[in-house]
Design an enzyme around this catalytic site. Sequence first.
Site, short mmCIF file in Angstrom:
data_model
loop_
_atom_site.label_atom_id
_atom_site.label_comp_id
_atom_site.label_asym_id
_atom_site.label_seq_id
_atom_site.Cartn_x
_atom_site.Cartn_y
_atom_site.Cartn_z
N ASP A 61 0.79 -1.24 0.00
CA ASP A 61 0.00 0.00 0.00
C ASP A 61 0.82 1.29 0.00
O ASP A 61 1.78 1.43 0.78
CB ASP A 61 -0.88 0.06 1.24
CG ASP A 61 -1.72 -1.17 1.47
OD1 ASP A 61 -1.54 -2.16 0.73
OD2 ASP A 61 -2.54 -1.16 2.40
N GLU A 257 -11.06 -2.12 3.22
CA GLU A 257 -9.69 -1.72 3.49
C GLU A 257 -9.39 -0.39 2.80
O GLU A 257 -10.02 -0.03 1.81
CB GLU A 257 -8.70 -2.77 2.98
CG GLU A 257 -8.75 -4.08 3.75
CD GLU A 257 -7.65 -5.03 3.33
OE1 GLU A 257 -6.85 -5.41 4.20
OE2 GLU A 257 -7.59 -5.40 2.14
#
Length: 514
Positions: A61, A257
């Site tokens: 990420d 998420e």
Amino acid sequence: MATSRRGFLQRLCAAPLAAIPCAQLVQPLSFLEKDDLQSRLAVDPLRPQFHLLPAKNWMNDPNGPIFWKGTYHMFFQYNPNAAVWGDMHWAHSVSPDMIHWKHLSVALAPSPGWADADGCFTGSAVDDRGTATILYTGVKTVAPQFATLRDGTHNFREVQCLATSGDPQLRTWSKWKTPVIEPPPEALLTGFRDPFLWRDRDLWFLGVASGLRKQGGQVLLYRSKDLRQWEYLHPLASGKWSEKENINPVDSGEMWECPDFFRLASKHVLLYSTAGKVIWETGELDPKELVFHPQRSGVLDHGAYYAQKTQLDAEGNRILWGWIPEQRPEAEFSAAGWAGCMALPRVLSLSTDNDLEMRVAAAVESLRKKQFRPVTWLASSREPGRALREVQIEGLAGELSWTCKSLPFAVQIVDDSGPWWSMKIATAGSSLSMSVNEKSLEIAGPIRPPLRFNLFLDASVAEFFCNQMHVLTSRIYRKSDGVLRVKISDPDLQSLEVLEVWQLRPISRDRLTT
């Protein structure tokens, strides 16, 4: 070398938390041993040349992208020890333009014995009245009954942590003495991570990705005056699960998420990742109830793209980042010594129907090395095939832009061994049917030509855009056999209004391994 450096970091982070600059003495990524791995990575033909990626090992990420004192800072999830997921740190890279990157030292590392002992997970960076501040998720292994993340492999308790930096270059960070938000006592909770923030006058608002078992994903909303004392309000937004149970609730939609939430033009936008996709929603934020009401929605990218994150650039544009994961077996990318890269920066906007639009930031034009002839000339040429053969992309690094005025239409990017990348598009009733590298998409209508397409090729990565709205990122794991050429049939050539092709240059001499 990696083992000894890890031990050094653990000893450093055993200091009292009130004075932890956990990355202050971590050796920079440029201090890599000149071993066979670095040499291999520097010439690996599948390793991108102008996408941001770590010097080696695993990344996922994007974290806390921020424009700070004239420089773009990108942090990202990083495993310093292997090219597989695990031991999450925050790597740190800087750029003058969001395209040309340089690696710095690791910014955040787990502190043994503390709330982030097993990982510094995803979060956000903000300017708190002149102080750079990170809110991130810290995780620590606990007994299953106390865990908020239970995916069949891990039992982590997730808390929200804070760190600040007084360094103008944001190289060193100090962690706040305690976590600032503990998870709610909800037995059905499916996760509690990935905070994002926004400020409204004197108040900070923070959203945390979460969800409820057999109900659906949620964003839990908090507010604070000082980023340290937080009051829980309620869910900002909620979804529905797929009604298909899974050990990992993210796969079933019971957990969202990496949410992000921001104002764009006259609407608010919510982004979240779940079930392998990134969803966008545009709508209204009730200013009194502080609840988001979606009106339009879609898939952000139909391909290899996840864990999106946004920031504002120097001009106030909303910039989208995303992680391009590997789509080959773990054994292959682990052996390769690297995994994952960052998508190119995309500027977000809204269409007249309030659908989300995106285009690659104009700074990518600084990579253009050579331009081939526009095909406004080619389409009227007596020998269009010959003109097309003059287009040759070297080193798997190119940009293409074309517009077609009628359908169906097809194009291939080929080398001496055959097709490298391909696209076909045709009408299907009131909709469009499109196939990109054999992945089929149905695009709801009405959509009428002319249609504009953009394609960015970089080693094993291909980012493709249709009308700045329908995007598909592909991974291509094949070494090239000669230069890449454009292949279009004679009938389809007559549909072209424009075809422009650029040879792109790399951003470093060694595929960003230092």
